[in-house]
Write an enzyme that holds these catalytic residues in place. Structure first.
Site, PDB file in Angstrom:
ATOM      1  N   ARG A 134       0.846  -1.177   0.000  1.00  0.00           N
ATOM      2  CA  ARG A 134       0.000   0.000   0.000  1.00  0.00           C
ATOM      3  C   ARG A 134       0.890   1.238   0.000  1.00  0.00           C
ATOM      4  O   ARG A 134       1.900   1.295   0.707  1.00  0.00           O
ATOM      5  CB  ARG A 134      -0.921   0.020   1.230  1.00  0.00           C
ATOM      6  N   GLU A 185      -2.216   7.897  -5.224  1.00  0.00           N
ATOM      7  CA  GLU A 185      -2.208   6.997  -6.378  1.00  0.00           C
ATOM      8  C   GLU A 185      -3.308   7.413  -7.343  1.00  0.00           C
ATOM      9  O   GLU A 185      -4.485   7.370  -6.957  1.00  0.00           O
ATOM     10  CB  GLU A 185      -2.425   5.562  -5.906  1.00  0.00           C
ATOM     11  N   HIS A 199      -0.193  -0.254 -10.241  1.00  0.00           N
ATOM     12  CA  HIS A 199      -0.955  -1.147  -9.357  1.00  0.00           C
ATOM     13  C   HIS A 199      -1.412  -2.401 -10.110  1.00  0.00           C
ATOM     14  O   HIS A 199      -2.591  -2.744 -10.150  1.00  0.00           O
ATOM     15  CB  HIS A 199      -2.168  -0.409  -8.777  1.00  0.00           C
ATOM     16  N   ALA A 236       0.271  -5.515  -9.624  1.00  0.00           N
ATOM     17  CA  ALA A 236       0.825  -6.731  -9.009  1.00  0.00           C
ATOM     18  C   ALA A 236      -0.257  -7.730  -8.628  1.00  0.00           C
ATOM     19  O   ALA A 236      -0.039  -8.940  -8.684  1.00  0.00           O
ATOM     20  CB  ALA A 236       1.648  -6.365  -7.778  1.00  0.00           C
TER      21      ALA A 236
END
Length: 336
Positions: free
Chosen positions: A247, A275, A294, A296
């Site tokens: 995070r 983000e 983002h 993953a």
């Protein structure tokens, strides 16, 4: 064949349902339980939703499901299970669900797999000096090959957070690479647990000062906000790499910018805070920083691992068997 004696309400966004439930998953669901028409709901406050809640034994949830309230639980007197076909249930299931004996499960273990794989790839790239090498490849295509520091063998790898993902990363690093040592920092686990995984439990300052690569896998909690700030980054070795697939709030972005602008540290970031980063963020242009949007976590066909896991939990429920991946109320205090 399991008799279809239970009513299941599928609760998630319609887009999520289209991603996670292809024909094999839909057929398996219909074979296990009774489902409504339409098969998926994305809200719980219409007259139709209230009608279906009244007879629901199970809620099968995922991304895009509205947060459950006590009023929703009251409207579902037969409800015995919430089976989540994604990761965290922190913002989905109220504490009262456990008070009422409702089974709650998660597919977080399946979502941990691609994140751990991505983190391993990032660790390997870090050992080879990517992205700095990539940024200069055109200028010096051969010189980098003889660079003594561009290696994954013998590296000290630091894993911050011995979570589902952190445990997988600890194992993968040792299976795939030849690390000098794997260090773990996590105040919620014991040295014996970590040692059993072939790693060594240390405090965060020691890990940061010792590791060539630091990979973050802690949950986003008030206590972990800016877990890695200016003081922590200052402990890291010159040339070390910070990887964040967890995070963005775990890292003080301004402090990381200051360190990376000097070129002292390298960073591979799949998540940021905020983000996305604002236009003009220095991190976006630095040759020693690689940022991915983002990606993953579970994407594409990977998301159906989670729906398959939730359907497995449904099968165990209708057979009267214990859950494979239960979520306990006390876990919410230390999990994502």
């Amino acid at each position: 064949m399991v008799p279809r004696e239970h009513d299941v309400v599928v609760l998630m966004s319609r887009h999520t349902f289209g991603l996670q439930f292809h024909a094999p998953q839909v057929e398996r669901l219909r074979a296990l339980a009774r489902v409504g028409d339409p098969i998926v709901l994305d809200e719980l406050d219409s007259a139709e939703a209230r009608r279906r809640l009244a007879t629901a034994d199970v809620l099968l949830t995922s991304w895009g499901a509205p947060a459950l309230t006590v009023e929703h639980l009251d409207a579902a007197p037969r409800l015995r299970a919430v089976l989540h076909a994604a990761g965290s249930v922190r913002d989905l299931v109220p504490p009262e669900a456990w008070d009422r004996g409702i089974r709650v499960t998660t597919a977080a273990e399946e979502n941990a797999r691609p994140v751990a794989e991505f983190a391993l790839a990032a660790i390997i790239l870090a050992g080879k000096g990517v992205p700095a090498v990539a940024a200069r490849a055109g200028a010096t295509p051969r010189g980098w090959r003889l660079h003594d520091d561009l290696s994954n063998r013998g590296r000290t790898i630091g894993v911050v957070g011995f979570s589902r993902i952190g445990r997988r990363v600890t194992r993968l690093v040792q299976e795939v690479l030849e690390p000098g040592e794997v260090l773990v920092s996590d105040p919620t686990v014991t040295a014996e647990e970590v040692a059993a995984a072939g790693a060594r439990l240390v405090g965060l300052p020691e890990l940061l000062a010792s590791a060539d690569v630091v990979s973050l896998h802690a949950p986003a909690l008030p206590s972990t906000r800016h877990l890695v700030g200016a003081a922590e980054l200052a402990l890291m070795r010159d040339g070390a790499t910070l990887i964040n697939t967890a995070r963005g709030s775990l890292v003080d972005t301004a402090a990381l910018e200051r360190e990376c602008v000097t070129g002292r540290l390298q960073a591979l970031l799949d998540v940021t805070d905020p983000e996305p980063l604002p236009v003009g963020s220095p991190l976006m242009a630095l040759p020693n920083v690689l940022i991915t949007p983002h990606v993953a976590g579970s994407l594409g066909s990977e998301v159906r691992r989670m729906s398959d896991a939730a359907l497995g939990e449904l099968e165990r429920f209708v057979r009267g068997e214990p859950p494979l991946s239960p979520v306990h109320r006390e876990h919410l205090e230390v999990s994502a």
